[in-house]
Design an enzyme around this catalytic site. Sequence first.
Site, PDB file in Angstrom:
ATOM      1  N   ARG A  16       0.842  -1.200   0.000  1.00  0.00           N
ATOM      2  CA  ARG A  16       0.000   0.000   0.000  1.00  0.00           C
ATOM      3  C   ARG A  16       0.883   1.259   0.000  1.00  0.00           C
ATOM      4  O   ARG A  16       1.003   1.947  -1.004  1.00  0.00           O
ATOM      5  CB  ARG A  16      -0.959  -0.035   1.212  1.00  0.00           C
ATOM      6  CG  ARG A  16      -2.123   0.934   1.112  1.00  0.00           C
ATOM      7  CD  ARG A  16      -1.791   2.336   1.537  1.00  0.00           C
ATOM      8  NE  ARG A  16      -1.353   2.401   2.934  1.00  0.00           N
ATOM      9  CZ  ARG A  16      -0.814   3.486   3.465  1.00  0.00           C
ATOM     10  NH1 ARG A  16      -0.648   4.573   2.741  1.00  0.00           N
ATOM     11  NH2 ARG A  16      -0.415   3.509   4.724  1.00  0.00           N
ATOM     12  N   ASP A  17       1.573   1.515   1.092  1.00  0.00           N
ATOM     13  CA  ASP A  17       2.358   2.757   1.187  1.00  0.00           C
ATOM     14  C   ASP A  17       3.506   2.753   0.174  1.00  0.00           C
ATOM     15  O   ASP A  17       3.846   3.792  -0.406  1.00  0.00           O
ATOM     16  CB  ASP A  17       2.912   2.905   2.613  1.00  0.00           C
ATOM     17  CG  ASP A  17       3.197   4.343   2.991  1.00  0.00           C
ATOM     18  OD1 ASP A  17       3.553   5.132   2.114  1.00  0.00           O
ATOM     19  OD2 ASP A  17       3.082   4.678   4.173  1.00  0.00           O
ATOM     20  N   HIS A  20       4.085   4.034  12.744  1.00  0.00           N
ATOM     21  CA  HIS A  20       4.347   4.010  11.297  1.00  0.00           C
ATOM     22  C   HIS A  20       5.319   5.155  11.035  1.00  0.00           C
ATOM     23  O   HIS A  20       4.968   6.321  11.187  1.00  0.00           O
ATOM     24  CB  HIS A  20       2.998   4.221  10.601  1.00  0.00           C
ATOM     25  CG  HIS A  20       3.018   4.515   9.146  1.00  0.00           C
ATOM     26  ND1 HIS A  20       2.286   3.776   8.248  1.00  0.00           N
ATOM     27  CD2 HIS A  20       3.617   5.486   8.406  1.00  0.00           C
ATOM     28  CE1 HIS A  20       2.452   4.275   7.031  1.00  0.00           C
ATOM     29  NE2 HIS A  20       3.250   5.310   7.102  1.00  0.00           N
ATOM     30  N   HIS A  27       8.399   7.025   8.681  1.00  0.00           N
ATOM     31  CA  HIS A  27       9.150   7.175   7.425  1.00  0.00           C
ATOM     32  C   HIS A  27      10.598   7.546   7.747  1.00  0.00           C
ATOM     33  O   HIS A  27      10.884   8.169   8.761  1.00  0.00           O
ATOM     34  CB  HIS A  27       8.482   8.227   6.522  1.00  0.00           C
ATOM     35  CG  HIS A  27       7.256   7.691   5.855  1.00  0.00           C
ATOM     36  ND1 HIS A  27       7.242   7.236   4.564  1.00  0.00           N
ATOM     37  CD2 HIS A  27       6.006   7.467   6.341  1.00  0.00           C
ATOM     38  CE1 HIS A  27       6.035   6.787   4.263  1.00  0.00           C
ATOM     39  NE2 HIS A  27       5.262   6.912   5.321  1.00  0.00           N
ATOM     40  N   CYS A  72       3.645   9.314   0.938  1.00  0.00           N
ATOM     41  CA  CYS A  72       2.298   9.807   0.635  1.00  0.00           C
ATOM     42  C   CYS A  72       2.366  10.747  -0.559  1.00  0.00           C
ATOM     43  O   CYS A  72       3.084  11.754  -0.526  1.00  0.00           O
ATOM     44  CB  CYS A  72       1.736  10.547   1.848  1.00  0.00           C
ATOM     45  SG  CYS A  72       0.162  11.342   1.495  1.00  0.00           S
ATOM     46  N   ASN A 107       9.417   4.393   3.992  1.00  0.00           N
ATOM     47  CA  ASN A 107       9.253   4.000   5.393  1.00  0.00           C
ATOM     48  C   ASN A 107      10.513   3.298   5.913  1.00  0.00           C
ATOM     49  O   ASN A 107      11.397   2.934   5.146  1.00  0.00           O
ATOM     50  CB  ASN A 107       8.097   2.975   5.518  1.00  0.00           C
ATOM     51  CG  ASN A 107       6.805   3.508   4.960  1.00  0.00           C
ATOM     52  OD1 ASN A 107       6.693   3.744   3.768  1.00  0.00           O
ATOM     53  ND2 ASN A 107       5.825   3.699   5.811  1.00  0.00           N
TER      54      ASN A 107
HETATM   55  N1  COA Z   1     -12.686   4.380  -4.480  1.00  0.00           N
HETATM   56  C1  COA Z   1     -12.922   4.540  -5.792  1.00  0.00           C
HETATM   57  N2  COA Z   1     -13.516   5.626  -6.314  1.00  0.00           N
HETATM   58  C2  COA Z   1     -13.900   6.596  -5.466  1.00  0.00           C
HETATM   59  C3  COA Z   1     -13.681   6.484  -4.096  1.00  0.00           C
HETATM   60  C4  COA Z   1     -13.042   5.332  -3.603  1.00  0.00           C
HETATM   61  N3  COA Z   1     -12.786   5.165  -2.301  1.00  0.00           N
HETATM   62  N4  COA Z   1     -14.149   7.586  -3.500  1.00  0.00           N
HETATM   63  C5  COA Z   1     -14.658   8.366  -4.459  1.00  0.00           C
HETATM   64  N5  COA Z   1     -14.499   7.770  -5.644  1.00  0.00           N
HETATM   65  C6  COA Z   1     -14.903   8.313  -6.959  1.00  0.00           C
HETATM   66  C7  COA Z   1     -16.342   8.768  -6.944  1.00  0.00           C
HETATM   67  O1  COA Z   1     -17.187   7.703  -7.302  1.00  0.00           O
HETATM   68  C8  COA Z   1     -16.327   9.852  -7.970  1.00  0.00           C
HETATM   69  O2  COA Z   1     -16.316   9.269  -9.255  1.00  0.00           O
HETATM   70  P1  COA Z   1     -17.027   9.982 -10.525  1.00  0.00           P
HETATM   71  O3  COA Z   1     -16.268  11.249 -10.738  1.00  0.00           O
HETATM   72  O4  COA Z   1     -16.845   8.993 -11.631  1.00  0.00           O
HETATM   73  O5  COA Z   1     -18.430  10.208 -10.092  1.00  0.00           O
HETATM   74  C9  COA Z   1     -14.965  10.502  -7.786  1.00  0.00           C
HETATM   75  O6  COA Z   1     -14.148   9.503  -7.178  1.00  0.00           O
HETATM   76  C10 COA Z   1     -14.999  11.746  -6.907  1.00  0.00           C
HETATM   77  O7  COA Z   1     -15.670  11.421  -5.698  1.00  0.00           O
HETATM   78  P2  COA Z   1     -15.641  12.406  -4.426  1.00  0.00           P
HETATM   79  O8  COA Z   1     -16.410  11.776  -3.339  1.00  0.00           O
HETATM   80  O9  COA Z   1     -16.047  13.790  -4.867  1.00  0.00           O
HETATM   81  O10 COA Z   1     -14.120  12.376  -4.001  1.00  0.00           O
HETATM   82  P3  COA Z   1     -13.046  13.556  -3.989  1.00  0.00           P
HETATM   83  O11 COA Z   1     -12.738  13.999  -5.367  1.00  0.00           O
HETATM   84  O12 COA Z   1     -13.440  14.555  -2.974  1.00  0.00           O
HETATM   85  O13 COA Z   1     -11.759  12.741  -3.471  1.00  0.00           O
HETATM   86  C11 COA Z   1     -11.001  10.926  -2.101  1.00  0.00           C
HETATM   87  C12 COA Z   1     -11.758  12.228  -2.162  1.00  0.00           C
HETATM   88  C13 COA Z   1     -10.870  10.554  -0.649  1.00  0.00           C
HETATM   89  C14 COA Z   1     -11.777   9.865  -2.862  1.00  0.00           C
HETATM   90  C15 COA Z   1      -9.619  11.088  -2.766  1.00  0.00           C
HETATM   91  O14 COA Z   1      -9.022  12.238  -2.244  1.00  0.00           O
HETATM   92  C16 COA Z   1      -8.711   9.909  -2.508  1.00  0.00           C
HETATM   93  O15 COA Z   1      -8.947   8.805  -2.984  1.00  0.00           O
HETATM   94  N6  COA Z   1      -7.601  10.106  -1.768  1.00  0.00           N
HETATM   95  C17 COA Z   1      -6.609   9.072  -1.503  1.00  0.00           C
HETATM   96  C18 COA Z   1      -5.802   9.449  -0.318  1.00  0.00           C
HETATM   97  C19 COA Z   1      -4.691   8.468  -0.074  1.00  0.00           C
HETATM   98  O16 COA Z   1      -4.794   7.279  -0.289  1.00  0.00           O
HETATM   99  N7  COA Z   1      -3.535   8.988   0.409  1.00  0.00           N
HETATM  100  C20 COA Z   1      -2.385   8.189   0.692  1.00  0.00           C
HETATM  101  C21 COA Z   1      -2.511   7.360   1.915  1.00  0.00           C
HETATM  102  S1  COA Z   1      -2.557   8.276   3.412  1.00  0.00           S
HETATM  103 ZN    ZN Z   2       3.196   6.321   5.251  1.00  0.00          ZN
END
Ligand code: COA
Ligand code: ZN
Length: 303
Positions: free
Chosen positions: A15-16, A206, A208, A239, A248
């Site tokens: 994942r990370d 956790h 880094h 991240c 990490n």
């Molecule tokens: N998995 C897959 N698709 C997702 C989803 C998820 N968990 N959450 C939202 N989506 C999709 C929605 O269906 C939507 O799709 P569409 O445009 O086709 O309708 C789109 O993403 C936007 O959805 P929204 O709820 O408005 O999300 P957002 O644009 O505000 O983004 C997150 C928020 C949380 C989904 C996004 O910032 C994210 O995935 N971040 C990952 C953070 C991460 O992993 N960081 C590293 C580890 S700490």
């Molecule tokens: Zn991390």
Amino acid sequence: MTEQTRVNIVEIGPRDGFQNVRDFIPTALKIEIIEGIISAGVQRMQLTSFVSPAAIAQMRDAEIISRHCIPRYPDRQFSALVPNFHGARLAQACGYREITPVISLSETHNLKNVNKTHRQSLDEIARIRQSFPEVHIVQDIATVFGCPYEGRMATPPLLALITALTAEGIDEFTLCDTIGVAYPEQVLSTLNAVRSAFPAVKLNIHIHDTRNMGIINSYLAAAWPVDAIQTSLGGLGGCPFAPGASGNTATEDLVYLLHAQGMATGIDFSRLLATAKHLHQHVGGSYSGHHLHISARQKDFNP
Ligand code: COA
Ligand code: ZN
């Protein structure tokens, strides 16, 4: 330290580690690495994250990886990171019995990472907990020790955030040093402060390795002792929403140290290192692990 001291390692490389690699890693290669880690004896692993593909395209095969691994290795404790309710629902449908929502202590980082205020994330976590009561939550708290936007973080806001999360029924937390700024005294004083305010919660760490503090911080946390230490194979990680983030503490480096100090992990060091080298050979990225770079002219040492 006695021979019997047991340290729980949670491997988070799939994942990370993978999330910060730009080019898509073929799913078959990801599974090969995961299975190498499993065969080395690792019991707990974050397999992937269920995130928006627009945010992190690398994780778009989360469902395939999960559906491959979960039924095949029923004796292992797998989890997946979920940034929101949508992700939690996808993870639950794949059969996870444990998931990791993420919230950042720094609200600025929380907005960059999951596009939510603290209040919105807390509401989302409450909804996840109420909707999937059978799924155990291990809550990640990011940027606990420092934030790329807000700087050094303080303990009172951390305790306030944990108070809000325990009110939602969360009882296991991972304190994350997202950008590798923590130092030993800060790690220990933070752990002590959380433990004395919340004696019943499980605490994981956790770290880094950005400032070469990975091994010392992780080791001191193991000896403290925390309930589990998250590390990444090869020290690959970071991240994508924390500018300049790097890897990490490397799992194999920590396992070497723990074994040398008479602690048990249940992990076969040689097998783990072979898998780390395989990963390093096939996946480009920034690796903080030291064992990867030891000359082949040296003998193999396995404590
Ligand atoms: N998995 C897959 N698709 C997702 C989803 C998820 N968990 N959450 C939202 N989506 C999709 C929605 O269906 C939507 O799709 P569409 O445009 O086709 O309708 C789109 O993403 C936007 O959805 P929204 O709820 O408005 O999300 P957002 O644009 O505000 O983004 C997150 C928020 C949380 C989904 C996004 O910032 C994210 O995935 N971040 C990952 C953070 C991460 O992993 N960081 C590293 C580890 S700490
Ligand atoms: Zn991390």
